[in-house]
Design a protein around this motif. Structure first.
Motif, PDB file in Angstrom:
ATOM      1  N   ARG A  33     -76.019 -36.017   5.119  1.00 55.77           N
ATOM      2  CA  ARG A  33     -75.955 -34.581   5.357  1.00 55.77           C
ATOM      3  C   ARG A  33     -75.937 -33.805   4.055  1.00 55.77           C
ATOM      4  NH1 ARG A  33     -72.127 -33.819  10.662  1.00 55.77           N
ATOM      5  NH2 ARG A  33     -73.553 -34.898  12.081  1.00 55.77           N
ATOM      6  N   LEU A  84     -79.440 -33.544   3.112  1.00 61.46           N
ATOM      7  CA  LEU A  84     -80.104 -32.499   3.897  1.00 61.46           C
ATOM      8  C   LEU A  84     -79.741 -31.118   3.373  1.00 61.46           C
ATOM      9  CD1 LEU A  84     -81.900 -32.583   6.496  1.00 61.46           C
ATOM     10  CD2 LEU A  84     -79.859 -31.931   7.747  1.00 61.46           C
ATOM     11  N   LYS A 125     -81.746 -30.246   0.409  1.00 62.89           N
ATOM     12  CA  LYS A 125     -83.098 -29.823   0.785  1.00 62.89           C
ATOM     13  C   LYS A 125     -83.081 -28.375   1.253  1.00 62.89           C
ATOM     14  CE  LYS A 125     -84.631 -34.395   2.267  1.00 62.89           C
ATOM     15  NZ  LYS A 125     -84.806 -35.265   3.439  1.00 62.89           N
ATOM     16  N   SER A 126     -82.072 -28.043   2.032  1.00 60.50           N
ATOM     17  CA  SER A 126     -81.963 -26.653   2.468  1.00 60.50           C
ATOM     18  C   SER A 126     -81.795 -25.732   1.278  1.00 60.50           C
ATOM     19  CB  SER A 126     -80.767 -26.474   3.411  1.00 60.50           C
ATOM     20  OG  SER A 126     -80.956 -27.210   4.604  1.00 60.50           O
ATOM     21  N   LEU A 158     -82.949 -26.226  -1.729  1.00 63.52           N
ATOM     22  CA  LEU A 158     -84.273 -26.090  -2.346  1.00 63.52           C
ATOM     23  C   LEU A 158     -85.068 -25.007  -1.629  1.00 63.52           C
ATOM     24  CD1 LEU A 158     -85.082 -29.858  -2.886  1.00 63.52           C
ATOM     25  CD2 LEU A 158     -85.168 -28.136  -4.675  1.00 63.52           C
ATOM     26  N   ALA A 159     -85.022 -25.036  -0.305  1.00 66.37           N
ATOM     27  CA  ALA A 159     -85.802 -24.055   0.461  1.00 66.37           C
ATOM     28  C   ALA A 159     -85.246 -22.644   0.290  1.00 66.37           C
ATOM     29  CB  ALA A 159     -85.823 -24.448   1.939  1.00 66.37           C
ATOM     30  N   ILE A 160     -83.933 -22.505   0.386  1.00 65.72           N
ATOM     31  CA  ILE A 160     -83.340 -21.170   0.375  1.00 65.72           C
ATOM     32  C   ILE A 160     -83.451 -20.516  -1.002  1.00 65.72           C
ATOM     33  CG2 ILE A 160     -81.185 -19.867   0.686  1.00 65.72           C
ATOM     34  CD1 ILE A 160     -82.253 -20.692   3.296  1.00 65.72           C
ATOM     35  N   ARG A 190     -85.792 -20.287  -2.802  1.00 65.20           N
ATOM     36  CA  ARG A 190     -87.089 -19.634  -2.969  1.00 65.20           C
ATOM     37  C   ARG A 190     -87.237 -18.374  -2.132  1.00 65.20           C
ATOM     38  NH1 ARG A 190     -86.064 -24.280  -5.520  1.00 65.20           N
ATOM     39  NH2 ARG A 190     -87.854 -25.084  -6.691  1.00 65.20           N
ATOM     40  N   ARG A 208     -76.287 -18.257   4.491  1.00 70.48           N
ATOM     41  CA  ARG A 208     -75.606 -19.542   4.448  1.00 70.48           C
ATOM     42  C   ARG A 208     -76.646 -20.641   4.322  1.00 70.48           C
ATOM     43  NH1 ARG A 208     -71.757 -22.133   9.020  1.00 70.48           N
ATOM     44  NH2 ARG A 208     -70.144 -21.023   7.919  1.00 70.48           N
ATOM     45  N   GLY A 239     -75.695 -24.017   4.281  1.00 72.62           N
ATOM     46  CA  GLY A 239     -75.290 -25.045   5.222  1.00 72.62           C
ATOM     47  C   GLY A 239     -73.883 -25.521   4.981  1.00 72.62           C
TER      48      GLY A 239
END
Lengths: 233, 550
Positions: B121, B124, B127-128, B130-132, B134, B173, B175
């Motif tokens: 987790r 994960l 990874k979130s 990394l996405a957020i 941007r 948020r 995560g």
């Protein structure tokens, strides 16, 4: 806003527990591909692991997933994807088909593309293997036509902002830590993961799409496969 | 009582995970604000040093800053790790843009398996992240930094301070991950009233290094590393000694087990790598159009040391973004020193070169200091000549005034340039010949929009449309829209779809069931002696039968 549909019985067996997420975007024709790739790659970033290497005694180690930034040309937006050319190619192919279908469908420009994660359950002869979905992402697309360059510029920014919201939505869903298939044994790994790629290992997935023609009826292009699945014995 | 629930090995592992998670979080955030595209490779064989199975590079300075801020502690209730991202204009004014918070709350999940579920987790969550990173407004700003402003980061540990973000800041948020000792939460609070600072304003003066950035973006990946510096070389004259990075690096070797998670084998070993000498970590060499510069991430030793023309380095580094050109006539001369020397809070000093503007960039606050995410241009007083009209009230005004200054040679579309004959611009010979004022460019200043309604307004601005369902009107447990061919929807209760769904999963025959396979094998083995005995008795009949077959 996106909608989530949940199972009425949260503890139910996996066969009945597939969560579905729906995202909607309105884009210009030339933005379709990038917008779809951004969403699909973001989902797959979260749903891919490194390659598994099984060792004795049922233990396994996991390879490393690299990531890279992608800048969109037609949208003021950037996203992160898994560093895997194979995966990128597969997604581009599917999105390309979707885009072509949208274009040739007539002026309505409405359709949806779905990314489904499933598990395979092997059945004995004469039954064929089942595909049991456990997560379904649907992106509804509405293609708009713009009149002038100024509108296009605004559209670049607006769609960029919308995609930011979508990414946040996706991350929200991922963070719920809901059902994920159990980590499989070596013999089962192909029932859970797509092991055909050489550098990463996404969960088994399939992409399908639907175009809504001007009559409002949906023509499913995966109809053929659906028939095959339904009637396969 | 809490600790007795968690084995000591689990506790050690958990602490380690949290520590490295914190360090990787900082790396992801800072790297996302450097202003360049990040790219790392996937590797199918685990290397043992990629925590959380993700390829996230470790910039040594950033790790150093993070470790310093943490000072051996871990995020706990009331003790959060915060990464503050701020913008600093070449005038010296700064504004906080974002605060990324890694917090721990008291909600414990005792049942969760540390070395398995928590680890995955956390992966994960990265990874979130990394996405957020941007999608917040600061990302686009940071991609365009370099000439009017730079993006800085600061790490602190303790209480979260959000007051610098202005009114109405928003929170996203990233995560949460529950652990037996508390729930880790990762979120970002970001300023929103920089909406007026839309990136379009900055596009009017494109970065001087625009060409350089493209140069790196298109560069094909060398065999060992894509876009990131894989080794750091010291500047030739740089005598700075960076506090040494640890000689050993903690390596995470993970093995996961697919049988009950309690059998998971997780080992964390200390591996001793051959680290380059400490001085290596503080400069990055960047080949820039045949010139090599070195810059340091830490502001305490900010200096530009252009090497001789024509000498390139094989290393790829972060594109060096700075305002104004170089003084080409004196390739070894350093660019405009900052006025204030000051005593840096950090003991080591560059042997040669100018001090960074210590006062402005390093404001020690309880042992915390600023570090530049990219070299700052604030010292370049030569080229920022016209921009000082004193400090204005809002950063907005400041940025407006900056547009009047001179820009150097490699600009795509220089504006407000008096004449190309201004030879005090370095590399004037490289300056484009056609000067087209951007004010006349319809792409930048679009004509007034017509009053007519466009489809854009209807579709893009409608917040409330949630669309229709996929057609499945039943709200019971089958979620997928299952439309079997040739079936009708309206006949209840037994249309083909329902029939198929209900009878789709007949119970498995026990003899065919794989699950029971393991069990019955034991039984089979047990019953073998009996079966053998029976067959032994009838051996004469079997033999006779075999004879008839031959």
């Amino acid at each position: 806003p996106h909608r989530t549909r949940r199972d009425a019985q949260p503890g139910a067996a996996p066969t009945m527990n597939c969560r579905a997420e729906v995202l909607e975007v309105s884009v210009e024709g030339r933005q379709v591909e990038e917008a779809m790739l951004a969403v699909l790659h973001t989902v797959l970033l979260h749903r891919s692991t490194g390659k598994f290497h099984y060792k004795k005694e049922g233990t396994y180690s996991i390879g490393t997933v690299g990531t890279q930034d992608v800048d969109c040309d037609f949208i003021d937006f950037a996203y992160v994807r898994v560093s895997s050319e194979e995966l990128d190619r597969a997604l581009r192919k599917a999105v390309g088909e979707f885009k072509d279908a949208l274009r040739s469908s007539g002026s309505d420009g409405m359709g949806q593309i779905s990314l489904e994660f499933y598990q395979k359950k092997k059945s004995r002869w004469p039954f064929s293997d089942e595909c049991i979905p456990w997560e379904l992402w649907t992106i509804k697309v509405n293609v708009v036509n713009l009149a002038n360059e100024q509108e296009r510029q605004i559209c670049r920014e607006k769609v960029g902002e919308k995609l930011c919201e979508k990414i946040i939505n996706i991350v929200e869903v991922m963070n719920r830590h809901e059902y994920l298939p159990k980590m499989p044994t070596q013999s089962e790994v192909d029932n859970v993961f797509d092991t055909s790629l050489k550098d990463v290992q996404p969960y088994l997935y399939k992409i399908s799409y639907q175009i809504t023609d001007s009559l409002g009826t949906s023509v499913t292009t995966t109809m053929r496969r659906l028939i095959k699945d339904t009637l396969a014995l | 009582a809490m600790d007795t629930d968690l084995s000591s090995q689990d506790r050690k592992d958990l602490d380690k995970f949290i520590k490295f998670f914190a360090l990787k979080t900082v790396q992801v955030i800072v790297q996302a604000r450097l202003g360049e595209k990040i790219c790392t490779r996937s590797s199918s064989s685990p290397t043992g040093s990629d925590w959380f199975n993700l390829a996230i590079k470790d910039i040594p300075e950033v790790t150093h800053e993070a470790k310093k801020a943490l000072a051996g502690q871990l995020p706990a209730v009331g003790r959060s790790m915060c990464v503050e991202i701020s913008l600093k204009t070449s005038e010296g004014d700064s504004m906080e843009l974002e605060i990324w918070c890694l917090e721990m709350n008291e909600k414990c999940d005792k049942e969760i398996k540390v070395s398995y579920t928590v680890y995955n987790r956390l992966s994960l969550l990265l990874k979130s992240l990394l996405a957020i990173t941007r999608v917040t407004p600061a990302y686009r700003l940071s991609r365009k930094q370099g000439h009017e402003y730079v993006i800085l980061y600061r790490i602190y540990f303790g209480e979260v301070q959000l007051s610098g973000l202005g009114e109405g800041f928003q929170t996203v948020r990233v995560g949460t991950v529950g652990t037996p000792v508390g729930t880790i939460t990762l979120s970002c609070a970001y300023r929103i009233n920089l909406a007026f600072m839309s990136t379009r304003q900055f596009e009017r003066t494109p970065p001087i290094m625009g060409i350089i950035i493209d140069h790196f973006v298109d560069r094909p990946y060398p065999s060992s590393s894509p876009m990131h510096p894989c080794n750091y070389r010291a500047g030739e004259d740089n005598g700075a000694v960076y506090p040494s990075v640890e000689d050993s690096q903690e390596v995470c070797t993970t093995s996961f087990s697919t049988s009950p998670p309690s059998q998971c084998v997780f080992t964390v070993t200390k591996a001793h790598f051959q680290t380059p000498p400490p001085v290596v970590t503080d400069t990055l060499k960047v080949p820039v159009m045949g010139l090599a510069f070195s810059h340091q991430l830490s502001s305490s030793r900010l200096s530009y040391q252009p090497a001789a023309l024509g000498v390139g380095s094989a290393d790829v580094g972060y594109p060096v973004l700075f305002a104004g050109g170089l003084n080409a006539a004196h390739p070894h001369q350093l660019i405009g020193p900052g006025k204030e020397g000051g005593v840096p809070p950090i003991p080591s000093q560059p042997a040669h070169g100018t001090q960074a503007d210590q006062e402005r960039m390093c404001t020690p606050l309880d042992g915390v200091h600023y570090s530049a995410a990219t070299p700052s241009s604030s010292e370049d007083t030569e080229t920022v000549s016209n921009s000082s009209e004193g400090k204005c009230g809002s950063p907005h005004d400041l940025l407006e005034t900056i547009f009047i200054r001179k820009v150097g040679a490699f600009v795509n579309k220089p504006i407000n340039q008096v004449t190309m004959a201004n030879l005090d611009i370095p590399f004037a010979m490289f300056a484009p010949k056609n000067v087209e004022l951007e004010d006349n460019d319809p792409m930048v200043n679009p004509p007034d929009s017509p009053e007519t309604e466009s489809p854009l307004q209807g579709s893009l601005h409608s917040e409330g449309s949630s669309g229709s369902s996929t057609g499945n009107t039943h709200d019971d447990f089958v979620m997928i829209d299952f439309k079997p061919a040739f079936s009708k929807d309206d006949i209840l209760p037994m249309d083909l779809g329902t029939f198929y769904r209900e009878f789709q999963n007949p119970p498995q025959l026990s003899s065919l069931s794989i699950d029971i396979g393991a069990q019955s094998m034991a039984e089979d083995l047990d019953s073998l002696p009996e079966k053998l005995a029976v067959h032994e008795k009838n051996v004469k009949e079997f033999d006779a039968f075999v004879e008839t077959l031959q």
